[in-house]
Scaffold this motif. Structure first.
Motif, PDB file in Angstrom:
ATOM      1  N   UNK A 170      -5.586 -12.725 -12.014  1.00 21.17           N
ATOM      2  CA  UNK A 170      -4.613 -11.964 -11.219  1.00 21.17           C
ATOM      3  C   UNK A 170      -5.198 -11.717  -9.839  1.00 21.17           C
ATOM      4  N   UNK A 171      -4.340 -11.347  -8.893  1.00 25.44           N
ATOM      5  CA  UNK A 171      -4.754 -10.994  -7.530  1.00 25.44           C
ATOM      6  C   UNK A 171      -4.353  -9.548  -7.276  1.00 25.44           C
ATOM      7  N   UNK A 172      -5.336  -8.734  -6.961  1.00 31.76           N
ATOM      8  CA  UNK A 172      -5.045  -7.327  -6.709  1.00 31.76           C
ATOM      9  C   UNK A 172      -4.375  -7.165  -5.354  1.00 31.76           C
ATOM     10  N   UNK A 173      -3.310  -6.397  -5.330  1.00 37.75           N
ATOM     11  CA  UNK A 173      -2.587  -6.121  -4.090  1.00 37.75           C
ATOM     12  C   UNK A 173      -2.702  -4.640  -3.746  1.00 37.75           C
ATOM     13  N   UNK A 174      -2.803  -4.390  -2.435  1.00 39.11           N
ATOM     14  CA  UNK A 174      -2.869  -2.999  -1.985  1.00 39.11           C
ATOM     15  C   UNK A 174      -1.540  -2.320  -2.269  1.00 39.11           C
ATOM     16  N   UNK A 175      -1.576  -1.175  -2.946  1.00 35.80           N
ATOM     17  CA  UNK A 175      -0.313  -0.502  -3.279  1.00 35.80           C
ATOM     18  C   UNK A 175       0.481  -0.137  -2.030  1.00 35.80           C
ATOM     19  N   UNK A 176       1.789  -0.284  -2.116  1.00 35.42           N
ATOM     20  CA  UNK A 176       2.670   0.014  -0.988  1.00 35.42           C
ATOM     21  C   UNK A 176       2.821   1.521  -0.827  1.00 35.42           C
ATOM     22  N   UNK A 177       2.739   1.972   0.449  1.00 33.43           N
ATOM     23  CA  UNK A 177       2.873   3.407   0.718  1.00 33.43           C
ATOM     24  C   UNK A 177       4.325   3.847   0.534  1.00 33.43           C
ATOM     25  N   UNK A 178       4.471   5.091   0.117  1.00 37.86           N
ATOM     26  CA  UNK A 178       5.814   5.667   0.070  1.00 37.86           C
ATOM     27  C   UNK A 178       6.309   5.903   1.484  1.00 37.86           C
ATOM     28  N   UNK A 179       7.567   6.161   1.640  1.00 38.50           N
ATOM     29  CA  UNK A 179       8.143   6.426   2.975  1.00 38.50           C
ATOM     30  C   UNK A 179       7.461   7.616   3.622  1.00 38.50           C
ATOM     31  N   UNK A 180       7.213   8.646   2.826  1.00 39.51           N
ATOM     32  CA  UNK A 180       6.555   9.850   3.347  1.00 39.51           C
ATOM     33  C   UNK A 180       5.148   9.535   3.829  1.00 39.51           C
ATOM     34  N   UNK A 181       4.374   8.801   3.002  1.00 33.00           N
ATOM     35  CA  UNK A 181       2.985   8.496   3.351  1.00 33.00           C
ATOM     36  C   UNK A 181       2.899   7.553   4.550  1.00 33.00           C
ATOM     37  N   UNK A 182       3.841   6.625   4.664  1.00 33.43           N
ATOM     38  CA  UNK A 182       3.843   5.704   5.809  1.00 33.43           C
ATOM     39  C   UNK A 182       4.102   6.480   7.101  1.00 33.43           C
ATOM     40  N   UNK A 183       5.035   7.466   7.042  1.00 32.57           N
ATOM     41  CA  UNK A 183       5.308   8.292   8.239  1.00 32.57           C
ATOM     42  C   UNK A 183       4.070   9.066   8.647  1.00 32.57           C
ATOM     43  N   UNK A 184       3.389   9.646   7.622  1.00 33.58           N
ATOM     44  CA  UNK A 184       2.194  10.439   7.906  1.00 33.58           C
ATOM     45  C   UNK A 184       1.096   9.577   8.510  1.00 33.58           C
TER      46      UNK A 184
END
Length: 789
Positions: free
Chosen positions: A172-186
């Motif tokens: 498998x290839x580990x992927x960086x988890x996607x930020x939530x909308x709130x965390x991306x804004x922050x």
């Protein structure tokens, strides 16, 4: 007869009492002939040539050592020399792949890869590791050698000696988890507020950019999950890598207990599954190393892929379900330019074979040929029980060659790379075996049974077909290994009453002196002291009008007892009524002993046997114990009519498939066979393996009618004559459980005229002379007591 009211385990060992060679008037002794090669003489095998053709190498054991050793016959001094272990280790492998220039070869030996220089005749190790390297082949237009190590492809550069990993299979290839909308804004707000964070991110981005460029030069990670990587190969140009992912399903396996062990405890062996397995799923991929793309090859458009087989008409209310129609996918046979390849694709229900052209750049396929058989696809060079067929590119690079049973017999065909211009290069009511193209690309070499189904000769023919030229002359079987320059033929030759020996002959294409010279003398004095019979090869009419081939052994009038024994060979798809030394050599010698004692012996190539074309091969489809049994019955009737055999003095015996037919004969033709010895027999086909059985009977869930009419356990109530069952208790092919179940069935039916002999340390193929001796003394005693009255 003792009533079978004992506890079952006690019954199993209630075997027949033995008497020593009861009434045997032959000079042959069962104890001697059952020693096998120790009595006959160990035969030469596994022939290969030295690269300079100065020596023919072969395995042999004239000294009756623990195992075979390597020997060499030197053409210059005509001497045979035993090759020492260290010297043998330094020899190149017999399986070498040539460089495009033919000046070098590459091979694997003992888990390492070597390159062989044909000019200096020296080998250079490419790898010397504890890990195992395998499957070497040239790539990058001959500048590199590719090989597999720990499930990945590597290349070794002939010029620089550099080793490069070219595939990187990962679960498998580990992927960086996607930020939530709130965390991306922050996150963005933090960068806009603080300059130091922006500077650090810019520096980090530059570092990652450099690392990304380095990663782009490394192999693209190829995700395989829990699936197995098979048929991994890089094309000759080095750009395209092809591989197949095989997802193996979990199927319940059978336990075989071992009772006689070194530990003194019962030990369990996990063995095969049973027919009706959930089959592996095969997915093929192409990895483009230049474009760094990986894409799956689709087989959805293959003609007839989802066709419903004809046998399902017998089950109008049962839907036919096949969610996994594509079976095995072969490793590609690459075109020299490295952009196209031929694939051999098998259907999971064994009724189709497709030859397709792969365009590696697009990952698409073009169907070139479909071979369909409502029974199952098979025949020499077409497909085996466990392997694909023979095919390749013609020297012009515009045509391919392959084998097909289109006319009812296996022959060589040619067509252009677009699937047009199909042409049969060979034709006739005979079969072609192991074809290959000559080194100068001008002609074919192959073996064929053109003269007689039981006679195999070596032939040559023009590349585009035409008249055959026979290159061997000794009647029987000629297994030819050509020298590297094709001037000489090393021949493993045998005849009906002459075991295999090694011969040397000039190739008639290169010389007028073509008298074969015998190299080895393998027979023991004990074997040569007896005048072995040359059985007559006959044909007799079957009840459906077919002509059945058989070996016939007839006794002298002075000892003839008007009794007969019919031998049934094993494997089903195997040939034994032929003119060469039988793989059933113990049985052949036992037949000589029977004839000495007055018996007539018939050995039949019944329906399903090899060597007679498609219709004969598939004559048992959906009914084993049908025509293959009626051929034995018709043979018995022929002996009565023409050879004066008494109707109540006919016995039958055989092992494996032969044991199965023996059971079917004793149960379904009890008025024909007065006695039978069933050795390592199949009692219920639903208990046998998938690959063999599903070819012939489909699966028990899909085609229950085929299994019920083909399995002896359903017909046990028909037993009238004397039945002897013999089976190894640790048989991991035809499980001992089969005969345990059958014995319980016979007990419940109240059948009394049968016995069982069991062999606690024997698998399917017996190895101990004491077991062979015990087995055949019992069989001889059975026939003597039952048939000789």
């Amino acid at each position: 007869m003792i009533k079978r009211t004992f506890y079952f385990l006690v019954f199993l060992f209630n075997v027949l009492p033995l008497v020593a060679q009861q009434s045997n008037i032959s000079s042959l002794k069962i104890e001697e002939i059952m020693k096998g090669d120790d009595f006959i003489g160990h035969r030469p095998s596994n022939v290969f040539w030295a690269s300079d053709q100065s020596t023919i190498y072969f395995n042999w054991n004239p000294e009756k050592a623990f195992s075979d050793s390597l020997y060499g016959y030197q053409l210059a001094n005509k001497q045979i020399k035993k090759i020492g272990f260290m010297e043998a280790e330094k020899l190149p492998s017999a399986r070498m792949l040539d460089h495009p220039t033919k000046q070098k070869s590459v091979y694997a030996k003992n888990g390492d890869i070597f390159i062989f220089d044909k000019t200096t005749r020296t080998s250079l190790p490419i790898t010397k590791t504890k890990e195992r390297e395998s499957n070497p082949h040239f790539t990058d237009n001959g500048t590199k050698v590719a090989y597999i190590k720990e499930n990945n492809l590597y290349t070794w550069d002939l010029n620089t000696g550099a080793t490069e990993q070219i595939t990187d299979f990962v679960e498998s290839v580990e992927k960086e988890p996607k930020k939530s909308t709130k965390d991306e804004w922050l996150y963005q707000d933090q960068l806009s507020l603080f300059g130091v964070l922006r500077e650090r991110k810019e520096k980090r981005d530059q570092e990652e950019s450099i690392l990304k460029k380095l990663e782009d030069e490394a192999p693209l990670p190829l995700v395989h999950g829990k699936k197995r990587v098979v048929n991994l190969k890089v094309g000759p140009a080095g750009r395209f890598v092809t591989y197949v992912l095989m997802e193996t399903k979990k199927n319940k396996r059978t336990i075989v207990p071992h009772f006689v062990t070194e530990s003194g405890y019962t030990e369990d062996q996990t063995t095969r599954t049973k027919v009706g397995d959930e089959l592996p799923v095969y997915e093929m991929f192409v990895y483009d190393r230049v474009k760094r793309k990986n894409y799956q090859v689709s087989f959805e458009n293959l003609e007839g892929l989802n066709d419903i087989p004809e046998f399902t008409k017998d089950y109008p209310d049962k839907p036919y379900v096949n969610d996994n129609p594509v079976g095995r996918v072969s490793s590609p046979t690459w075109h020299p330019n490295g952009s196209k390849a031929i694939l051999d694709v098998q259907a999971s229900n064994y009724k189709n074979r497709w030859i397709v052209l792969l365009d590696a750049e697009t990952g698409t396929i073009t169907q070139l040929d479909r071979q369909h058989d409502e029974a199952w696809i098979g025949g020499p060079g077409i497909t085996g029980w466990f392997s694909g067929g023979k095919l390749g590119w013609m020297p012009d690079g515009k045509h391919i060659w392959y084998m097909s049973e289109k006319t009812g017999y296996s022959h060589i065909y040619m067509m252009d790379m677009n699937g047009g211009g199909k042409k049969a290069l060979t034709q006739g009511e005979f079969e072609i075996y192991d074809p290959f193209i000559s080194k100068d690309k001008k002609r074919w070499y192959f073996t064929a049974n053109k003269n007689h189904p039981g006679d195999r000769q070596f032939y040559t023919m023009n590349l585009k077909g035409g008249k055959f030229r026979q290159l061997t002359s000794m009647e029987g079987k000629n297994e030819v290994t050509l020298s590297p320059d094709e001037k000489y033929m090393a021949i493993l030759y045998s005849y009906s009453n002459k075991p295999t020996e090694l011969y040397l002959q000039n190739n008639p294409l290169k010389s007028n002196k073509v008298q074969p010279i015998r190299i080895t003398e393998s027979n023991t004095q004990e074997f040569d002291s007896y005048q072995w019979k040359d059985p007559e090869i006959i044909t007799f009419p079957a009840s459906d009008g077919a002509q059945v081939h058989a070996r016939l052994y007839t006794p002298e009038a002075s000892v003839k007892n008007n009794a007969a024994v019919i031998f049934v060979h094993g494997a089903g798809y195997l040939q034994n009524a032929h003119k060469w030394w039988s793989s059933y050599h113990r049985e052949y010698m036992f037949h000589n002993l029977l004839v000495d004692n007055g018996y007539t012996v018939l050995d039949i190539d019944y329906r399903g046997s090899a060597g007679y074309g498609r219709d004969w091969r598939t004559g048992i489809y959906r009914h084993m114990g049908g025509k293959d049994l009626s051929d034995q019955v018709d043979g018995a009737k022929y002996l009565m009519q023409k050879y004066g055999v008494d109707a109540d003095k006919i016995g039958i015996y055989g092992g494996s498939y032969g044991g199965f037919i023996t059971l079917m004969g004793m149960f379904n033709a009890p008025d024909i066979f007065s006695a039978g010895a069933a050795i390592r027999s199949v009692g219920d086909w639903a208990a046998y393996n998938h690959t063999y059985t599903a070819h012939i009977l489909n699966t028990p869930v899909q085609d229950s009618l085929a299994y019920k009419r083909s399995s002896p356990i359903y017909f046990a109530e028909g037993l009238k004559g004397k039945l002897l069952i013999l089976h190894g208790m640790v048989d991991d092919n035809v499980h001992f459980q089969d005969m345990v179940r059958l014995s319980q069935r016979l007990i419940e039916l109240g059948k009394e005229d049968w016995e069982m002999a069991v062999y606690p340390v024997e698998r399917h193929g017996f190895v101990e002379p004491s077991s062979w001796t015990d087995e055949y003394k019992r069989i001889f005693k059975l026939f003597q007591e039952t048939l000789v009255k």
